[in-house]
Write a protein that holds these residues in place. Sequence first.
Motif, mmCIF file in Angstrom:
data_model
loop_
_atom_site.group_PDB
_atom_site.id
_atom_site.type_symbol
_atom_site.label_atom_id
_atom_site.label_comp_id
_atom_site.label_asym_id
_atom_site.label_seq_id
_atom_site.Cartn_x
_atom_site.Cartn_y
_atom_site.Cartn_z
ATOM 1 N N LEU A 44 -33.984 -161.977 69.720
ATOM 2 C CA LEU A 44 -32.924 -161.241 70.413
ATOM 3 C C LEU A 44 -31.762 -162.161 70.744
ATOM 4 O O LEU A 44 -30.593 -161.787 70.582
ATOM 5 C CB LEU A 44 -33.465 -160.581 71.684
ATOM 6 C CG LEU A 44 -34.499 -159.467 71.521
ATOM 7 C CD1 LEU A 44 -34.873 -158.892 72.871
ATOM 8 C CD2 LEU A 44 -34.006 -158.369 70.592
ATOM 9 N N VAL A 60 -35.427 -158.646 79.035
ATOM 10 C CA VAL A 60 -34.430 -158.336 78.012
ATOM 11 C C VAL A 60 -33.029 -158.347 78.608
ATOM 12 O O VAL A 60 -32.095 -158.939 78.046
ATOM 13 C CB VAL A 60 -34.727 -156.969 77.358
ATOM 14 C CG1 VAL A 60 -33.563 -156.522 76.481
ATOM 15 C CG2 VAL A 60 -36.014 -157.041 76.536
ATOM 16 N N TYR A 67 -30.018 -155.825 66.269
ATOM 17 C CA TYR A 67 -30.511 -155.949 67.641
ATOM 18 C C TYR A 67 -31.059 -154.608 68.130
ATOM 19 O O TYR A 67 -32.127 -154.553 68.751
ATOM 20 C CB TYR A 67 -29.380 -156.439 68.545
ATOM 21 C CG TYR A 67 -29.724 -156.513 70.017
ATOM 22 C CD1 TYR A 67 -30.228 -157.682 70.574
ATOM 23 C CD2 TYR A 67 -29.518 -155.405 70.863
ATOM 24 C CE1 TYR A 67 -30.534 -157.753 71.930
ATOM 25 C CE2 TYR A 67 -29.828 -155.480 72.210
ATOM 26 C CZ TYR A 67 -30.339 -156.646 72.731
ATOM 27 O OH TYR A 67 -30.642 -156.711 74.069
ATOM 28 N N ASP A 113 -44.177 -162.620 72.166
ATOM 29 C CA ASP A 113 -43.109 -162.365 73.140
ATOM 30 C C ASP A 113 -42.046 -163.461 73.099
ATOM 31 O O ASP A 113 -40.846 -163.182 73.191
ATOM 32 C CB ASP A 113 -43.676 -162.200 74.542
ATOM 33 C CG ASP A 113 -44.488 -163.387 75.026
ATOM 34 O OD1 ASP A 113 -44.880 -164.242 74.203
ATOM 35 O OD2 ASP A 113 -44.740 -163.469 76.248
ATOM 36 N N LEU A 150 -42.159 -158.022 75.955
ATOM 37 C CA LEU A 150 -41.001 -158.376 76.769
ATOM 38 C C LEU A 150 -40.711 -157.238 77.741
ATOM 39 O O LEU A 150 -40.666 -156.076 77.351
ATOM 40 C CB LEU A 150 -39.777 -158.628 75.899
ATOM 41 C CG LEU A 150 -39.663 -159.985 75.186
ATOM 42 C CD1 LEU A 150 -38.300 -160.105 74.533
ATOM 43 C CD2 LEU A 150 -39.895 -161.130 76.136
ATOM 44 N N ARG A 203 -39.128 -153.237 69.213
ATOM 45 C CA ARG A 203 -40.259 -154.073 68.806
ATOM 46 C C ARG A 203 -40.507 -155.168 69.843
ATOM 47 O O ARG A 203 -41.660 -155.508 70.135
ATOM 48 C CB ARG A 203 -39.994 -154.704 67.437
ATOM 49 C CG ARG A 203 -39.754 -153.697 66.323
ATOM 50 C CD ARG A 203 -39.619 -154.416 64.997
ATOM 51 N NE ARG A 203 -38.967 -153.596 63.996
ATOM 52 C CZ ARG A 203 -38.745 -153.964 62.747
ATOM 53 N NH1 ARG A 203 -39.113 -155.179 62.346
ATOM 54 N NH2 ARG A 203 -38.146 -153.163 61.894
ATOM 55 N N ALA A 204 -39.424 -155.721 70.379
ATOM 56 C CA ALA A 204 -39.567 -156.756 71.393
ATOM 57 C C ALA A 204 -40.253 -156.204 72.640
ATOM 58 O O ALA A 204 -41.122 -156.859 73.230
ATOM 59 C CB ALA A 204 -38.192 -157.330 71.744
ATOM 60 N N ARG A 215 -41.323 -165.284 70.427
ATOM 61 C CA ARG A 215 -40.603 -165.117 69.152
ATOM 62 C C ARG A 215 -39.543 -164.029 69.282
ATOM 63 O O ARG A 215 -38.396 -164.218 68.844
ATOM 64 C CB ARG A 215 -41.591 -164.772 68.033
ATOM 65 C CG ARG A 215 -40.944 -164.672 66.653
ATOM 66 C CD ARG A 215 -42.002 -164.587 65.564
ATOM 67 N NE ARG A 215 -42.778 -163.372 65.681
ATOM 68 C CZ ARG A 215 -42.417 -162.199 65.148
ATOM 69 N NH1 ARG A 215 -41.274 -162.086 64.477
ATOM 70 N NH2 ARG A 215 -43.169 -161.140 65.287
ATOM 71 N N TYR A 216 -39.883 -162.927 69.899
ATOM 72 C CA TYR A 216 -38.897 -161.857 70.047
ATOM 73 C C TYR A 216 -37.794 -162.234 71.028
ATOM 74 O O TYR A 216 -36.644 -161.830 70.856
ATOM 75 C CB TYR A 216 -39.574 -160.552 70.466
ATOM 76 C CG TYR A 216 -40.132 -159.790 69.299
ATOM 77 C CD1 TYR A 216 -39.281 -159.181 68.367
ATOM 78 C CD2 TYR A 216 -41.505 -159.697 69.091
ATOM 79 C CE1 TYR A 216 -39.795 -158.485 67.278
ATOM 80 C CE2 TYR A 216 -42.027 -159.002 68.008
ATOM 81 C CZ TYR A 216 -41.158 -158.397 67.098
ATOM 82 O OH TYR A 216 -41.665 -157.714 66.007
ATOM 83 N N MET A 217 -38.128 -163.017 72.049
ATOM 84 C CA MET A 217 -37.088 -163.511 72.950
ATOM 85 C C MET A 217 -36.072 -164.332 72.161
ATOM 86 O O MET A 217 -34.853 -164.173 72.327
ATOM 87 C CB MET A 217 -37.732 -164.359 74.055
ATOM 88 C CG MET A 217 -36.789 -164.766 75.166
ATOM 89 S SD MET A 217 -37.635 -165.705 76.468
ATOM 90 C CE MET A 217 -38.721 -164.433 77.108
#
Length: 221
Positions: free
Chosen positions: A30, A59, A42, A23, A54, A48-49, A25-27
């Motif tokens: 983005l 988001v 994006y 979570d 997330l 995926r995020a 890493r995806y934050m």
Amino acid sequence: MERVEHFAGAEVVEEPGAELAADTRYMAILAALLGCQGTELYREMLPRALEAGLSPVAVKEIVYQAVDYLGLGRVWPFLTATNQVLIQRGVALPLPGQATTTLQDRLPRGAAAQVQIFGPHMADLWQKSTVNRWLAANCFGDYYTRTGLDLAQREMITFVFLAAQGGCEPQLAAHIEGNVRLGNDLVFLRRVVLQCLPYIGYPRSLNALACVDRAAAAQGA
């Protein structure tokens, strides 16, 4: 695409000493795509995020937080893309409000957030100029005081916004200091840069890592 998917989706993700929780890493990813204006990617990464944990609120807060560091003109397409993806996934909009300040108390609350992040020397900085007053009231009072992300998460994504757009090394250095004060140590920030590298490229990643290295040298780390 074979090499892109291997590098960004496996090699970087699994690199020993560069790993982050999914979570987080995806934050960061983005935020990096906002910073480098990667609108189409994006759109692909956002589902995926969300699947990685997330929340829709988190988001949206990433997007809102970007306004002060990228400008409304560059963030607006990402707000539109975010709303479209969330609606497609069956998320009811608007989401619950996350504001905790009013137009009457945003300035003192924002100045207090600046002190928490950067130290007591920030307490009266808002009085020195119009821009400093706006920073306290708008940037920190309107955004940093919102719920949905905590201060450490907001400082981490701010670090990424600055690194990803490039040319903001003085501000990047200041926000490295803010990150460290909130518990995002230099090891963590290096990991964040490495996980964002496929999305922002080598030059901006190397510049960000150089800023982290200078902070480490100043600390004797």
